[in-house]
Structures are given as structure tokens and as C-alpha cells.
Design an enzyme around this catalytic site. Structure first.
Site, PDB file in Angstrom:
ATOM      1  N   GLU B  44       0.845  -1.193   0.000  1.00 15.79           N
ATOM      2  CA  GLU B  44       0.000   0.000   0.000  1.00 15.79           C
ATOM      3  C   GLU B  44       0.881   1.244   0.000  1.00 15.79           C
ATOM      4  O   GLU B  44       1.709   1.422   0.898  1.00 15.79           O
ATOM      5  CB  GLU B  44      -0.919  -0.022   1.214  1.00 15.79           C
ATOM      6  CG  GLU B  44      -1.907  -1.184   1.168  1.00 15.79           C
ATOM      7  CD  GLU B  44      -2.402  -1.625   2.546  1.00 15.79           C
ATOM      8  OE1 GLU B  44      -2.126  -0.925   3.526  1.00 15.79           O
ATOM      9  OE2 GLU B  44      -3.049  -2.685   2.610  1.00 15.79           O
ATOM     10  N   LEU B  73      -5.910  -1.770  -1.229  1.00 18.36           N
ATOM     11  CA  LEU B  73      -5.749  -1.764   0.226  1.00 18.36           C
ATOM     12  C   LEU B  73      -6.323  -3.061   0.797  1.00 18.36           C
ATOM     13  O   LEU B  73      -7.448  -3.086   1.297  1.00 18.36           O
ATOM     14  CB  LEU B  73      -6.466  -0.534   0.789  1.00 18.36           C
ATOM     15  CG  LEU B  73      -5.976   0.048   2.104  1.00 18.36           C
ATOM     16  CD1 LEU B  73      -6.542   1.441   2.295  1.00 18.36           C
ATOM     17  CD2 LEU B  73      -6.334  -0.831   3.272  1.00 18.36           C
ATOM     18  N   GLU B  75      -4.630  -6.455   2.792  1.00 20.61           N
ATOM     19  CA  GLU B  75      -3.400  -7.102   3.240  1.00 20.61           C
ATOM     20  C   GLU B  75      -3.375  -8.592   2.927  1.00 20.61           C
ATOM     21  O   GLU B  75      -2.322  -9.144   2.589  1.00 20.61           O
ATOM     22  CB  GLU B  75      -3.196  -6.877   4.746  1.00 20.61           C
ATOM     23  CG  GLU B  75      -2.773  -5.462   5.113  1.00 20.61           C
ATOM     24  CD  GLU B  75      -3.920  -4.465   5.141  1.00 20.61           C
ATOM     25  OE1 GLU B  75      -5.094  -4.911   5.058  1.00 20.61           O
ATOM     26  OE2 GLU B  75      -3.662  -3.255   5.248  1.00 20.61           O
ATOM     27  N   PHE B  98       1.711  -1.268   8.558  1.00 28.48           N
ATOM     28  CA  PHE B  98       1.961  -1.253  10.001  1.00 28.48           C
ATOM     29  C   PHE B  98       1.786  -2.666  10.542  1.00 28.48           C
ATOM     30  O   PHE B  98       0.979  -3.448  10.013  1.00 28.48           O
ATOM     31  CB  PHE B  98       0.984  -0.314  10.721  1.00 28.48           C
ATOM     32  CG  PHE B  98       1.329   1.145  10.590  1.00 28.48           C
ATOM     33  CD1 PHE B  98       2.199   1.755  11.493  1.00 28.48           C
ATOM     34  CD2 PHE B  98       0.803   1.908   9.565  1.00 28.48           C
ATOM     35  CE1 PHE B  98       2.519   3.101  11.374  1.00 28.48           C
ATOM     36  CE2 PHE B  98       1.114   3.256   9.440  1.00 28.48           C
ATOM     37  CZ  PHE B  98       1.982   3.856  10.348  1.00 28.48           C
ATOM     38  N   PRO B 104      -5.047  -8.880   9.348  1.00 28.08           N
ATOM     39  CA  PRO B 104      -5.904  -9.358   8.248  1.00 28.08           C
ATOM     40  C   PRO B 104      -5.170 -10.255   7.253  1.00 28.08           C
ATOM     41  O   PRO B 104      -5.817 -10.918   6.444  1.00 28.08           O
ATOM     42  CB  PRO B 104      -6.349  -8.055   7.544  1.00 28.08           C
ATOM     43  CG  PRO B 104      -6.016  -6.957   8.479  1.00 28.08           C
ATOM     44  CD  PRO B 104      -4.893  -7.425   9.328  1.00 28.08           C
ATOM     45  N   HIS B 144      -1.050   0.356  15.549  1.00 26.64           N
ATOM     46  CA  HIS B 144       0.143   0.842  14.845  1.00 26.64           C
ATOM     47  C   HIS B 144       1.385   0.699  15.729  1.00 26.64           C
ATOM     48  O   HIS B 144       2.402   1.315  15.450  1.00 26.64           O
ATOM     49  CB  HIS B 144      -0.002   2.315  14.464  1.00 26.64           C
ATOM     50  CG  HIS B 144      -1.038   2.597  13.421  1.00 26.64           C
ATOM     51  ND1 HIS B 144      -2.365   2.288  13.583  1.00 26.64           N
ATOM     52  CD2 HIS B 144      -0.934   3.177  12.199  1.00 26.64           C
ATOM     53  CE1 HIS B 144      -3.044   2.667  12.511  1.00 26.64           C
ATOM     54  NE2 HIS B 144      -2.202   3.205  11.651  1.00 26.64           N
TER      55      HIS B 144
END
Lengths: 429, 356
Positions: B44, B73, B75, B98, B104, B144
């Protein structure tokens, strides 16, 4: 755009009968444990591009496949083989030789028809765990294929690279994204970027910079060699997985050479399609991702073959992905551990048995004079012969050596793992 | 505060450059892309904008949109594509933006990437380097600031590594990309902008794998690094916590306590021999990590010390870690992360320990 269409039987005129077709299987190897593969007539006996071919499957990019009518007898033979091995596998499970098995009965046309359209020079199949018919059509070593059900090795014991058939995938939808990655790799090999150019790339290429890459065009280029295509197998149940939706989105954004081949067999174990697929159709979802789709009669092997060949041709020539929803029926249980009597009626099963893909194909072959008694007798004998070879191969498979626990975890295993292996082998000896 | 001490020379080098870790990682990616035209970078925002931490800055311009490209977007899609590309013979270097965004993607990481070499009986190796900005310390939003090394290290088939300095970042990333197995490369995001000397191979070697091969022979995968020598106790850490430990060693030295600082670098495979060599000498050990205590990697390190240094130990192994709580908002971040005071308390407890 009509998002999907139903392709019927009447598209193909009767052609010449192929009653005299010879058996082409490799049944006489003296190897003690030979690979058993049904060698496809399509690969070995048809000179491509020679038939007066009016079918949609013959279109572009030098990958013209024979028409469905030409190979219909061969498709029937392959479906017979798939069914014979399937029956044998259920029997072997009942006698305890196989721990479990996921029968394909009822789905032979969807699997053989799509598998037969795959061109192994360019394409690669990503199966789940119920793709025996595809394996038959692609000439995969069938004993190696059945090794997954024998619990010898999860991914099977065939060579997935040489077979153009990925390791067997136990998780529904697990391999659909792999097909996107593999397909993207083919696109990159063809000198194409996933999407347009980088912001400064055009000027870089216009200069005399010798290090600049080839321009990243996105326009389909039909003049060069075909772009290899990936075909991703999944079911109506798997269509609920997020990975399928992510894959369709990637395929649309990147114009990937992919065929999404959904076998909608009516049931995900005990949950019927109407409680599984919102909107009622997997293929209808394709429009949302900007992909063309076809909803086809998955029990009509010719229709499946033609639709798959069309989709592959589109992929080969840079036209991107297609979603095919082959409407079929899982006549048997989900697996040998399952009892369909708990969730569906015998009447429903019987109504689908009337649309048995082998019977439908036989009727057409007879009606159109493409095959007669002699052919069907031979096909049945041949199927039995192959299934007996597979049975013998299964029963002769040896226990796996303990070191295989460790052999393939890494390409370069850490010393700590090798120490675990050495200690384990020492303790058992 | 010195944070870039590399007491061992790495590859023969001809050039030293003073770079931030972000710049060192960028240079490693550039050299790896140049060394092998099957190497691909995607994720991304890694293309046009050069990544949210600018680690891939300028690479798409240099190598084109067929080598460095943005993804939708998604993952799981990124990691599933990486698996498929590796099956087709490519060398993917995907970025997940992150640490917490790897959740995911876990199905593809654990069920697929980590197992495909095994499932395919070695015919489909997975030379994938998953770049994962990791750990806390930058007052970032929820998810994050995660420290996931013990999750990844527990998965058979994965290798896990985290650099502590710009020099480590350059060499470990090149080594990870060259490795034939899937590597989770955990970048300590709080150290991206700290600078240090990076010892580069000869210019003729930077764009080949020769330097990486040389590095591999001198410092194979799974080798730890003594970044400060000492004799009274060993601080064992990795990633961002290494510089915290070096700071603690400075403080302790003022009181005459000489702490050894061991940067594990590789969290799978763990350098058990390196741990043994240090702790056998110092006879006391404190493991420091940001991740929660329970089932954290500190437990594994402690077990290794118990197995290999039982007779040498003068005190139980101490663990200074995050707590068994979700990684907090910025307001409580400093209260969560191991700091000099907590580590010094553990050192003191270790030094004062008496048997019986």
C-alpha cells in the site's frame, strides 16, 4: 453488457464420429510404482488449428483449442475415469485404506470440461481438495494426487511445477489469491506493469537512460506470445471468503490473466447456496469488479469446455479475468465423514441424478452420431483400467520416512531445526 | 548516547555512509532490486509516494512500475499475491504498512506463505521478505504499535529478524531478501530517523549478490551481535530496545557495573550459542522486549539460558517487557514500554540476588 449468459448445447453442429479413437494412457510401465496419469487426447492427438473451427473457443493468440465437438468423446472418457477413481476412492475409504475422501460425483463435467481447456504450455491450475476431474484432464499423476486423501502428504505427491497443478489446498479459497500472484507474474514476464506507468517513468524512457525498464504498457498486446493464465478453482461456499473478493478486486484493478472457476454445487457441507450466496449468484458479483462473467450449465461438459476456453483466450490475449459460475450438484456427501440425509432430501438428489453429466454427454454423443456402443464399452473398460492402476498405486504407497517431518519446512533449514531432527531420529532408532 | 556501535566488522567494505535507518533500508532495497531483476516491491502506497515511512522512496521512478507498484488496500491480497508470485519464480518484497495490519493477512502468512515450501515438498520455495514496520514509541493510533515477533517466531517455516541500527538494517534486509525462505523483517519504526554509519560493500558489489553472499558466510542467518562488551550481566534485546539497553549500560557504567548488550537480530532462528557464550561469561541475564510478557520471546530466551547456562547462572533470568494489555494510546505509551529505570531495577535485582 449482459453480465452472464447461459450457454446451451445447440451451439455445436455434429461433426465426424471418433469411434476409432485409440486409447492413449500409459498403462504398461514396468516401474514398480509408476505415476498414473491419464494422458490427454487433447494434448497428444489433436493437431491444433487444423479443424475447420467455428467455435468461440478457437479465437486468439495462437492458443486455439480444438472445438468441443471434436473432443467430446475424449471428454466423456475422462469423465468416466474421474468417476471410476472417485468410486474406487469411496470404496477404499469404506475398507479403511483411505482415512477420508471428498467425492466429486456429479461434478465431472465442470471439472473435466474446464481442465481440458487448460493449455499446460501457458496455464496453471490452482485446485482445492475436490478437483480430481481437473487432475485427470490435466494428466496429473493420479496416485500422487490421491496421496493427499491417503494422508501421505498434505499437498499430494505429484510434482506441482511440472504438472502445472498447484499443491492440493485444504482451505477453501486459500489458493485463489495465489492464482492472482501467479497471473501477475505472467503479466510481468510479458513486460507489462500491473497498472499504468510510474509518474516519472515516461520521461525516463524517452531519454537515453540505458538502465530504464521497458515501458509499462497496459494495452492488450495480441501480436506476441500468449500471456499465461491462472485458473482458480473454488466453490459456492468459498465465495463467501474475503480472499475471493480481494482476488476479484486485484484481478480487475490489475487486468490479470485469470479464470475464476466457481463450481456452484449447491451445498457447502450442509448449507445450501440460498443461505450462502447473497444475491443468489456468484457470477453476478463479477460486474461489481468490472469483470465479465458467464453462468453456465456445469453438467454440460461441452458448455464448460467452451466457456473455459473462451475465458482462457481472453486472458491469453491481455483481456484480463473472467468469472465462470458452473451450476452443478454435489451428488455425494461433502466427505466420507458426512451424512447428507441430515440436511437435504432424497428427491432433490434424485432430480440431479437425472441430469448426470455422463448421461447427458452420452446422449449427445449418440444423438449426434459421434459415438456408439463400441466406444462406450471401450471407455468404461479404460476407466476401470485406470482406476485399478490408481488403486494399486494407492495400496502400494509406503509409509513416509520420519525425516520428511523436517525435510521441506525450509529451503535452508536453521541449525536448531536440524538439531531437533537429529535428536528425534536418534531417539527413535 | 551511542547507539550504532558495531563491535564486529561485517563484510569487507570500502565506503562508509552516515544514514538514517530509513535511508539505509531504502538503499538496501535499491541494491537488491538492481542485483536480481526478479525482485519485486509492492504494497500500500509504496509506489508513487514511496511508502508512509518513505522507505521505498524513489524506487518506482528508478525501477519502473513493473518492479515497484502500489496495491489495492487489502493485506490478505498482498500476501496471497506474494505467495503466487513466488510460485511463479519471483522474489517478492511486500510491505504491510503497520504491524497491526498484518492481522488481516495472517491467514495467508501462516496458512500459505509459511507452509508452501513444505506442502510442495520443496518444489515451490517462498523467497518472500515481508517488511513490517513494527513496535511502538511514535504515539501512533491503535494497532500501529504492535510487537508480533513471538507470533511469527512460533510459526514453522518462517524466519524473523529485526535490525537495531542503520548498518544492521542495510545488511539484514539484503540478507533477508537473498534468503530462499520467507522472512518477516520487523523494522523498528521509532528508529527510522536515527542516523548511524553504514558500512557499504565496494560499489562494484552493491548491485550484485556478491556482498550479500560474503556477508552470509561471515554472519549467517541466526547470528546475534554483541554490541557492547561487559562482565557483570547481559542485557538481551532486539529492534528498538537495543538502543534503550545501550543507554542503560552507559548509566550502569557510571556506577562501575559493566553490562554486556546482546542484539539478537534474528528472532527465528535464535542464536542460542551466542546467548550461551555471553551469559556463560556474565552469569546473569536480563531480557528486554516491548511485547507483552506472557508467552513473549523473553520466555524462550530464558529457557535457552536455563538449558545451556544452568550451572553458570548466579541469579534467575529477569524479564523486562510490556504488560499483558493491548498496546496503549500515546498518553500511556511511556508507561507501557520498558525504560531505563525498569531495566536498571531488574539489573540491580539480578546483581543483589543471593541463593537460598
Amino acid at each position: 453488457m449482459a453480465p452472464w449468459q447461459v450457454v446451451g448445447l445447440s451451439r455445436w453442429p455434429a461433426r465426424r464420429a471418433l469411434r476409432t479413437m485409440k486409447s492413449t494412457e500409459n498403462s504398461t510401465s514396468r516401474d514398480s510404482n509408476p505415476p498414473v496419469a491419464h494422458r490427454s487426447f487433447i494434448e497428444t492427438n489433436v493437431t491444433r488449428n487444423t479443424a475447420a473451427d467455428t467455435s468461440a473457443a478457437s479465437a486468439a493468440a495462437g492458443t486455439s483449442a480444438p472445438s468441443a465437438a471434436e473432443i467430446l468423446p475424449e471428454l466423456y472418457r475422462q469423465m468416466s475415469i474421474a468417476r471410476a477413481i472417485d468410486r474406487e476412492a469411496v470404496n477404499l475409504q469404506r475398507t479403511g485404506a483411505l482415512p477420508a475422501y471428498a467425492p466429486l460425483i456429479g461434478q465431472e463435467a465442470a471439472q473435466v470440461g474446464s481442465g481440458a481447456a487448460i493449455d499446460k504450455r501457458y496455464d496453471f491450475a490452482f485446485p482445492t481438495y475436490r478437483e480430481l476431474g481437473v487432475a485427470v484432464a490435466m494428466g496429473v499423476d493420479l496416485t500422487g494426487y490421491m496421496a493427499t486423501h491417503l494422508a501421505s502428504w498434505h499437498g499430494g505427491l505429484y510434482d506441482p511445477v511440472a504438472s502445472r497443478f498447484a499443491p492440493i489446498q485444504a482451505v477453501v479459497a486459500g489458493s485463489v489469491l495465489h492464482a492472482m500472484g501467479w497471473a501477475l507474474g505472467q503479466k510481468l514476464d510479458a513486460g507489462l506493469a500491473p497498472v499504468g506507468r510510474a509518474p516519472n517513468e515516461a520521461s525516463a524512457h524517452d531519454s537515453s537512460n540505458p538502465d530504464a525498464n521497458e515501458p509499462a504498457a497496459t494495452e492488450p498486446d495480441t501480436s506476441s506470445a500468449p500471456i499465461g493464465a491462472a485458473i482458480a478453482y473454488f466453490g459456492d461456499g468459498a465465495s463467501s471468503q474475503g480472499d475471493v473478493h480481494e482476488a476479484m478486486n486485484f484481478a480487475g484493478v490489475y487486468t490479470l490473466p485469470v479464470v475464476f472457476f466457481c463450481q456452484n454445487n449447491g451445498w457447502a457441507i450442509s448449507v445450501p447456496t440460498e443461505n450462502q450466496v447473497a444475491g443468489g449468484s456468484v457470477s453476478a458479483r463479477a460486474a461489481g469488479y468490472g469483470l465479465p462473467s458467464e453462468k453456465i450449465d456445469g453438467n454440460d461438459v461441452a458448455a464448460v469446455y467452451e466457456a473455459t476456453a473462451r475465458a482462457l483466450n481472453r486472458a491469453h490475449s491481455g483481456g484480463g479475468a473472467t468469472v465462470i459460475e458452473a451450476m452443478t450438484y454435489r451428488v455425494g456427501p461433502h466427505s466420507t465423514s458426512d451424512d447428507p440425509g441430515r440436511y437435504r432430501s432424497l428427491d432433490e438428489e434424485q432430480s440431479w441424478r437425472a441430469r448426470d453429466p455422463l448421461k447427458l454427454c452420452e446422449k449427445r454423443l449418440r444423438d449426434e452420431g459421434l459415438a456408439g456402443d463400441e466406444f462406450f464399452t471401450e471407455a468404461a473398460a479404460h476407466a476401470l483400467e485406470v482406476s485399478e492402476q490408481v488403486r494399486a498405486g494407492i495400496l502400494s504407497q509406503v509409509d513416509r520416512p520420519m525425516h520428511e517431518l523436517f525435510d521441506f519446512v525450509y529451503a535452508e533449514p536453521p541449525a536448531a531445526l536440524l538439531a531437533q531432527r537429529d535428536r528425534a531420529l536418534e531417539e527413535i532408532s | 548516547m551511542t547507539m550504532t556501535a558495531d563491535t564486529r566488522p561485517r563484510t569487507p567494505h570500502t565506503e562508509t555512509r552516515h544514514l538514517s535507518m530509513q535511508q539505509a533500508l531504502n538503499l538496501a532495497l535499491e541494491h537488491s532490486l538492481a542485483a536480481d531483476d526478479r525482485t519485486l516491491i509492492f504494497g500500500e502506497d509504496v509506489g508513487r509516494v514511496g511508502g508512509v515511512f518513505r522507505v521505498t522512496d524513489g524506487l518506482q521512478q528508478k525501477f519502473g512500475a513493473a518492479r515497484v507498484f502500489d496495491t489495492p488496500l487489502a493485506e490478505s491480497g498482498i500476501m496471497g499475491m506474494a505467495v503466487g508470485l513466488a510460485m511463479a519464480g519471483w522474489r517478492p518484497v511486500p510491505e504491510l504498512q503497520f504491524d497491526g495490519f498484518s492481522y488481516p493477512a495472517m491467514n495467508q502468512v501462516i496458512s500459505q506463505m509459511a507452509r508452501m515450501n513444505n506442502r510442495s515438498r520443496g518444489t515451490m520455495p517462498m523467497p518472500i521478505t515481508l517488511r513490517l514496520p513494527s513496535f511502538g514509541g511514535i504515539r501512533a493510533p491503535e494497532l500501529h504499535g504492535e510487537s508480533l515477533e513471538s507470533l511469527f517466531a512460533h510459526v514453522p517455516g518462517l524466519k524473523v529478524v529485526s535490525p537495531s541500527t542503520p548498518n544492521e538494517a542495510y545488511h539484514l534486509l539484503r540478507q533477508a531478501i537473498a534468503d530462499p525462505d520467507p522472512v518477516v523483517f520487523m523494522e523498528p519504526k521509532s528508529r527510522y530517523w536515527q542516523r548511524g554509519d553504514v558500512l557499504l560493500p565496494a560499489p562494484s558489489d552493491t548491485e550484485s549478490d556478491a556482498a550479500t553472499a560474503e556477508h552470509e558466510t561471515t554472519t549467517p542467518v541466526g547470528t546475534s551481535n554483541v554490541v557492547r562488551e561487559g562482565k557483570h550481566a547481559t542485557l538481551i534485546s532486539w529492534g528498538a530496545m537495543v538502543s534503550t539497553c545501550l543507554q542503560v549500560a552507559e548509566y550502569a557504567a557510571e556506577d562501575g557495573v559493566e553490562l554486556e548488550v546482546l542484539d539478537l537480530r534474528w528472532l527465528k532462528p535464535i542464536d542460542a550459542a551466542g546467548i550461551q557464550a555471553s551469559v556463560s561469561k556474565t552469569r546473569r541475564a536480563i531480557v528486554v522486549h516491548e511485547a507483552p510478557l506472557t508467552a513473549g520471546l523473553g520466555g524462550e530466551v530464558s529457557a535457552i539460558i536455563m538449558e545451556r547456562c544452568f550451572d553458570a547462572l548466579r541469579a534467575p533470568v529477569e524479564r523486562v517487557t510490556g504488560f499483558d494489555v493491548p498496546y496503549p494510546s500515546g498518553a500511556l505509551e511511556d508507561a507501557y514500554l520498558p525504560n531505563a529505570d525498569r531495566i536498571l531495577n531488574a539489573v540491580q535485582k539480578t546483581l543483589e540476588y543471593r541463593r537460598g
